[in-house]
Write a protein that holds these residues in place. Structure first.
Motif, PDB file in Angstrom:
ATOM      1  N   THR A   1     -20.595  -0.223   4.885  1.00 32.78           N
ATOM      2  CA  THR A   1     -19.664   0.274   5.887  1.00 32.78           C
ATOM      3  C   THR A   1     -19.798  -0.519   7.122  1.00 32.78           C
ATOM      4  O   THR A   1     -18.649  -0.846   7.773  1.00 32.78           O
ATOM      5  CB  THR A   1     -20.101   1.737   6.206  1.00 32.78           C
TER       6      THR A   1
ATOM      7  N   SER B   1     -10.295  -1.501  -6.836  1.00 32.58           N
ATOM      8  CA  SER B   1     -10.651  -0.462  -6.931  1.00 32.58           C
ATOM      9  C   SER B   1      -8.918   0.553  -6.834  1.00 32.58           C
ATOM     10  O   SER B   1      -9.329   1.622  -6.803  1.00 32.58           O
ATOM     11  CB  SER B   1     -11.454  -0.031  -5.513  1.00 32.58           C
ATOM     12  N   ARG B   2      -8.238  -0.162  -6.613  1.00 36.50           N
ATOM     13  CA  ARG B   2      -6.712   0.612  -6.566  1.00 36.50           C
ATOM     14  C   ARG B   2      -6.460   1.440  -7.523  1.00 36.50           C
ATOM     15  O   ARG B   2      -6.985   1.181  -8.834  1.00 36.50           O
ATOM     16  CB  ARG B   2      -5.523  -0.365  -6.258  1.00 36.50           C
TER      17      ARG B   2
ATOM     18  N   TRP C   1     -12.513  -6.535  -3.809  1.00 32.03           N
ATOM     19  CA  TRP C   1     -13.164  -5.295  -4.064  1.00 32.03           C
ATOM     20  C   TRP C   1     -12.328  -4.050  -3.908  1.00 32.03           C
ATOM     21  O   TRP C   1     -11.938  -3.122  -4.847  1.00 32.03           O
ATOM     22  CB  TRP C   1     -14.412  -4.948  -3.293  1.00 32.03           C
ATOM     23  N   ASP C   2     -11.711  -4.094  -2.938  1.00 27.15           N
ATOM     24  CA  ASP C   2     -10.612  -3.163  -2.646  1.00 27.15           C
ATOM     25  C   ASP C   2      -9.472  -3.100  -3.622  1.00 27.15           C
ATOM     26  O   ASP C   2      -8.779  -1.994  -4.187  1.00 27.15           O
ATOM     27  CB  ASP C   2     -10.057  -3.114  -1.102  1.00 27.15           C
ATOM     28  N   TYR C   3      -8.894  -4.386  -4.000  1.00 28.32           N
ATOM     29  CA  TYR C   3      -8.025  -4.414  -4.931  1.00 28.32           C
ATOM     30  C   TYR C   3      -8.302  -3.956  -6.214  1.00 28.32           C
ATOM     31  O   TYR C   3      -7.409  -3.231  -7.186  1.00 28.32           O
ATOM     32  CB  TYR C   3      -7.507  -6.080  -4.921  1.00 28.32           C
TER      33      TYR C   3
ATOM     34  N   GLU D   1     -15.529 -11.285   3.893  1.00 32.50           N
ATOM     35  CA  GLU D   1     -14.216 -10.628   3.900  1.00 32.50           C
ATOM     36  C   GLU D   1     -13.346 -10.731   2.749  1.00 32.50           C
ATOM     37  O   GLU D   1     -12.719  -9.699   2.368  1.00 32.50           O
ATOM     38  CB  GLU D   1     -13.567 -11.007   5.333  1.00 32.50           C
TER      39      GLU D   1
ATOM     40  N   LEU E   1     -14.681  -8.299  -0.126  1.00 30.30           N
ATOM     41  CA  LEU E   1     -14.163  -6.974   0.249  1.00 30.30           C
ATOM     42  C   LEU E   1     -12.863  -6.697  -0.071  1.00 30.30           C
ATOM     43  O   LEU E   1     -12.471  -5.723  -0.610  1.00 30.30           O
ATOM     44  CB  LEU E   1     -14.563  -6.618   1.598  1.00 30.30           C
ATOM     45  N   GLN E   2     -11.978  -7.832   0.286  1.00 33.40           N
ATOM     46  CA  GLN E   2     -10.315  -7.632  -0.122  1.00 33.40           C
ATOM     47  C   GLN E   2     -10.400  -7.341  -1.700  1.00 33.40           C
ATOM     48  O   GLN E   2      -9.493  -6.804  -2.194  1.00 33.40           O
ATOM     49  CB  GLN E   2      -9.917  -8.591   0.516  1.00 33.40           C
TER      50      GLN E   2
ATOM     51  N   ASP F   1       0.917  -1.351  -0.103  1.00 33.99           N
ATOM     52  CA  ASP F   1       0.060   0.008   0.084  1.00 33.99           C
ATOM     53  C   ASP F   1       1.045   1.441   0.034  1.00 33.99           C
ATOM     54  O   ASP F   1       1.643   1.453   0.858  1.00 33.99           O
ATOM     55  CB  ASP F   1      -1.033   0.014   1.101  1.00 33.99           C
TER      56      ASP F   1
ATOM     57  N   GLN G   1     -24.702  -3.012  -1.717  1.00 33.34           N
ATOM     58  CA  GLN G   1     -24.340  -1.934  -2.489  1.00 33.34           C
ATOM     59  C   GLN G   1     -25.229  -1.292  -2.952  1.00 33.34           C
ATOM     60  O   GLN G   1     -25.651   0.085  -2.829  1.00 33.34           O
ATOM     61  CB  GLN G   1     -23.133  -2.207  -3.383  1.00 33.34           C
TER      62      GLN G   1
ATOM     63  N   ARG H   1     -18.195  -4.023   6.694  1.00 33.76           N
ATOM     64  CA  ARG H   1     -16.742  -3.977   6.875  1.00 33.76           C
ATOM     65  C   ARG H   1     -16.125  -3.759   8.008  1.00 33.76           C
ATOM     66  O   ARG H   1     -15.231  -4.277   8.291  1.00 33.76           O
ATOM     67  CB  ARG H   1     -16.561  -2.901   5.756  1.00 33.76           C
TER      68      ARG H   1
END
Length: 335
Positions: free
Chosen positions: A273, A334-335, A330-332, A324, A327-328, A221, A261, A276
């Motif tokens: 939220t 969204s980078r 999803w975050d990846y 979980e 969501l990881q 990160d 969502q 998460r």
């Protein structure tokens, strides 16, 4: 050799990939051509050609010197140069190890013996990265010497502009503070970042663990600029995600996440939220409520509504694991 160092020629030999021409104040009646002899990108010696009467080097002479250096490199490898006591350091051997050029443990053991080193049973790789690599070979040598003194039995090499440290010991490598603290201090003093592979016990798999540490460098990160040590275990999900395409990963997100969502977007709720935060705080209701700045009863209400909407139980540990992981992903993405 002292003249080479004093006149900064030695450093030029390390830096140049082809033969180059030098006029030296120490020898005013002659000029010189130098070219490094490299084995697997590591300098193992050099060719020096003396030109009489201060003659300039022609393109042909520079080309011939480069060819001679290449021939020396090929011959040194062809005759198994490192099977004998040569006085050369182990950088080429360690580079070969990292690149996975050995398939035989007895061969690796014999090379360690030739280099008067002990092959341990447990290992870990660290990549010491600097955003602006030093071109000073002397600086790199001092860094590696310090590391070897700090971690007895270790081996290090400058590889692809980074210093790679191989921790090599007879006891399991435990990434505890007493092992990590000196490395963090060293990184702080030298403006470095350290990226650690997972500990391993099969030296034949060293290439895989090098790639793991390299991916940790690439995937860590960037929003944590003050962090000095990065562990591959923390980047392991992103490492696995990097092996898949965007579409493959997107299909791995649990459909409940998209459902929540859409519901949040339509009714202005905060279910994503809430979920998460609940997962990030180890499913602890008190800590989650404090983090969200809501009363426990409000949190229980939201969780009950999530269960009713999805027709699930948030006590299902397997389902929560999938959430979980989703969501990881999803975050990846969204980078």
């Amino acid at each position: 050799m002292k003249s080479l160092r004093r006149l900064n020629i030695e450093q030029q030999i390390y830096q140049h990939t082809h033969a180059f021409f030098v006029q030296t104040e120490d020898h005013p009646d002659t000029n010189w051509i130098f070219c490094a002899i490299r084995i697997q990108h590591v300098m193992s010696g050099y060719v020096a050609v003396c030109l009489p009467d201060r003659a300039d080097a022609s393109e042909r002479e520079l080309l011939l010197t480069s060819v001679i250096a290449d021939i020396c490199s090929v011959e040194m490898q062809k005759h198994d140069f490192f099977a004998h006591q040569t006085g050369l350091q182990y950088e080429t051997f360690l580079t070969d190890l990292i690149e996975g050029r050995f398939t035989s443990l007895p061969m690796i053991e014999s090379r360690f013996k030739v280099l008067n080193r002990h092959l341990g049973k447990f290992f870990c790789l660290a990549i010491l990265y600097r955003s602006e690599p030093h071109n000073s070979e002397l600086f790199n040598e001092r860094q590696m010497s310090t590391l070897r003194n700090t971690y007895p039995g270790s081996m290090s090499v400058v590889y692809k502009n980074n210093i790679v440290l191989l921790l090599n010991q007879d006891t399991p490598v435990l990434l505890r503070p007493d092992l990590i603290r000196p490395m963090a201090q060293f990184a702080l003093q030298n403006q470095l970042k350290v990226y650690l592979s997972q500990p391993f016990a099969d030296i034949l798999k060293i290439r895989i663990f090098y790639e793991q540490a390299q991916h940790t460098l690439e995937l860590s990160d960037p929003r944590s600029p003050d962090q000095l040590i990065y562990f591959s275990t923390e980047a392991l999900p992103f490492y696995l995600f990097s092996k898949c395409s965007y579409e493959e990963l997107e299909t791995g997100i649990h459909h409940h996440i998209f459902q929540l969502q859409d519901y949040d977007r339509q009714y202005h709720t905060e279910f994503i939220t809430t979920l998460r935060a609940y997962l990030a705080h180890n499913r602890n209701v008190t800590q989650t409520a404090e983090y969200l700045h809501v009363h426990r009863s409000t949190l229980f209400y939201r969780m009950k509504k999530i269960e009713e909407l999805l027709e699930v139980s948030l006590s299902d540990s397997h389902l929560l694991f999938l959430y979980e992981l989703s969501l990881q992903i999803w975050d990846y993405l969204s980078r």
